[in-house]
Design a protein around this motif. Structure first.
Motif, PDB file in Angstrom:
ATOM      1  N   THR A  75      -0.805  -0.023   4.126  1.00  0.00           N
ATOM      2  CA  THR A  75      -0.499  -0.593   5.435  1.00  0.00           C
ATOM      3  C   THR A  75      -1.814  -1.000   6.078  1.00  0.00           C
ATOM      4  OG1 THR A  75       1.419   0.850   5.660  1.00  0.00           O
ATOM      5  CG2 THR A  75       0.575  -0.154   7.673  1.00  0.00           C
ATOM      6  N   GLU A  77      -3.512  -2.869   9.747  1.00  0.00           N
ATOM      7  CA  GLU A  77      -3.304  -3.313  11.121  1.00  0.00           C
ATOM      8  C   GLU A  77      -4.126  -4.580  11.309  1.00  0.00           C
ATOM      9  OE1 GLU A  77      -4.456  -1.814  15.545  1.00  0.00           O
ATOM     10  OE2 GLU A  77      -3.555  -0.315  14.211  1.00  0.00           O
ATOM     11  N   LEU A  90      -0.314  -6.564  14.642  1.00  0.00           N
ATOM     12  CA  LEU A  90       0.802  -6.251  13.755  1.00  0.00           C
ATOM     13  C   LEU A  90       0.418  -5.143  12.792  1.00  0.00           C
ATOM     14  CD1 LEU A  90       1.671  -9.894  12.609  1.00  0.00           C
ATOM     15  CD2 LEU A  90       2.915  -8.572  14.309  1.00  0.00           C
ATOM     16  N   ASP A  91       1.394  -4.328  12.436  1.00  0.00           N
ATOM     17  CA  ASP A  91       1.287  -3.425  11.302  1.00  0.00           C
ATOM     18  C   ASP A  91       1.941  -4.141  10.130  1.00  0.00           C
ATOM     19  OD1 ASP A  91      -0.026  -1.020  11.542  1.00  0.00           O
ATOM     20  OD2 ASP A  91       1.703   0.067  12.305  1.00  0.00           O
ATOM     21  N   MET A  92       1.232  -4.264   9.015  1.00  0.00           N
ATOM     22  CA  MET A  92       1.773  -4.954   7.854  1.00  0.00           C
ATOM     23  C   MET A  92       1.763  -4.027   6.649  1.00  0.00           C
ATOM     24  SD  MET A  92      -0.190  -8.575   8.339  1.00  0.00           S
ATOM     25  CE  MET A  92       0.976  -9.613   7.520  1.00  0.00           C
ATOM     26  N   LYS A  93       2.914  -3.891   6.007  1.00  0.00           N
ATOM     27  CA  LYS A  93       3.001  -3.116   4.782  1.00  0.00           C
ATOM     28  C   LYS A  93       2.846  -4.084   3.613  1.00  0.00           C
ATOM     29  CE  LYS A  93       5.833   0.143   2.244  1.00  0.00           C
ATOM     30  NZ  LYS A  93       7.105   0.888   2.199  1.00  0.00           N
ATOM     31  N   GLU A 105       6.695  -6.024   4.638  1.00  0.00           N
ATOM     32  CA  GLU A 105       7.289  -5.601   5.906  1.00  0.00           C
ATOM     33  C   GLU A 105       6.213  -5.693   6.986  1.00  0.00           C
ATOM     34  OE1 GLU A 105       8.738  -1.270   7.403  1.00  0.00           O
ATOM     35  OE2 GLU A 105       9.403  -1.871   5.407  1.00  0.00           O
ATOM     36  N   TYR A 106       6.613  -6.051   8.201  1.00  0.00           N
ATOM     37  CA  TYR A 106       5.652  -6.054   9.298  1.00  0.00           C
ATOM     38  C   TYR A 106       6.370  -5.846  10.623  1.00  0.00           C
ATOM     39  CZ  TYR A 106       7.033 -10.910  10.167  1.00  0.00           C
ATOM     40  OH  TYR A 106       7.737 -12.041  10.441  1.00  0.00           O
ATOM     41  N   GLY A 107       5.621  -5.387  11.599  1.00  0.00           N
ATOM     42  CA  GLY A 107       6.158  -5.176  12.926  1.00  0.00           C
ATOM     43  C   GLY A 107       5.061  -5.293  13.963  1.00  0.00           C
ATOM     44  N   MET A 108       5.422  -5.774  15.148  1.00  0.00           N
ATOM     45  CA  MET A 108       4.447  -5.951  16.210  1.00  0.00           C
ATOM     46  C   MET A 108       4.067  -4.607  16.812  1.00  0.00           C
ATOM     47  SD  MET A 108       4.461  -8.401  19.595  1.00  0.00           S
ATOM     48  CE  MET A 108       5.424  -9.574  18.725  1.00  0.00           C
ATOM     49  N   ILE A 109       2.757  -4.407  17.022  1.00  0.00           N
ATOM     50  CA  ILE A 109       2.240  -3.205  17.667  1.00  0.00           C
ATOM     51  C   ILE A 109       2.075  -3.456  19.159  1.00  0.00           C
ATOM     52  CG2 ILE A 109       0.321  -1.593  17.818  1.00  0.00           C
ATOM     53  CD1 ILE A 109      -0.314  -2.294  14.909  1.00  0.00           C
ATOM     54  N   GLU A 111       1.293  -6.880  22.220  1.00  0.00           N
ATOM     55  CA  GLU A 111       1.140  -8.287  22.560  1.00  0.00           C
ATOM     56  C   GLU A 111       0.393  -8.357  23.878  1.00  0.00           C
ATOM     57  OE1 GLU A 111       3.934 -12.257  22.818  1.00  0.00           O
ATOM     58  OE2 GLU A 111       4.866 -10.302  22.844  1.00  0.00           O
TER      59      GLU A 111
END
Length: 112
Positions: A75, A77, A90-93, A105-109, A111
Motif C-alpha cells: 500500500t 499513500e 489517496l491510499d493505493m493498494k 484498490e484505492y480510496g481517498m484519504i 481532499e
C-alpha cells in the motif's frame, strides 16, 4: 497539463527499477514531460501559472509505503497537487501481477 513531477519521500523503499517503470508508464500514458522536482523547485523553475499556488502541471508525491505480509502486495499513500483547491491524497493498494505492479484498490484519504 504540461508536466508531471514525481517526488519520492525518503520512507519509500521501492527499487530504482520499479520507480523508473512508474515514471515511464506515466510519461507514456499522459505524453507529458516528467520531472522529479519538489513544489519549491517547480516554483524556482517558474513552472506555475499566473499565481504561484497553481501549477501548470501535476505534482505527485509518493509519501508512504507499507509492505504487506505478501511480497506481491503493498500500500502506498500518494498526494496530488495542482492548486490549493485541488489537492487530494489517496491510499493505493498495489499488487504485482505478471511481473508488473498494478493498482488494485484505492480510496481517498483527504481532499483540500
Amino acid at each position: 497539463m504540461e508536466y508531471i513531477s514525481l517526488v519520492w519521500n525518503e520512507g519509500v523503499t521501492l527499487k530504482s527499477s520499479d520507480k523508473q517503470v512508474i515514471e515511464e508508464s506515466l510519461q507514456k500514458e499522459y505524453n507529458v514531460t516528467m520531472y522529479n522536482y519538489t513544489y519549491e523547485q517547480l516554483i524556482e523553475e517558474k513552472l506555475y501559472a499566473q499565481q504561484k499556488t497553481t501549477l501548470r502541471g501535476i505534482l505527485l508525491t509518493i509519501e508512504k509505503q507499507q509492505q504487506s505480509n505478501n511480497p506481491d502486495e503493498m500500500t502506498i499513500e500518494v498526494s496530488k497537487y495542482r492548486a490549493n483547491e485541488g489537492a487530494i491524497a489517496l491510499d493505493m493498494k498495489l499488487a504485482c501481477q505478471e511481473g508488473q505492479w498494478k493498482v488494485v484498490e484505492y480510496g481517498m484519504i483527504r481532499e483540500c
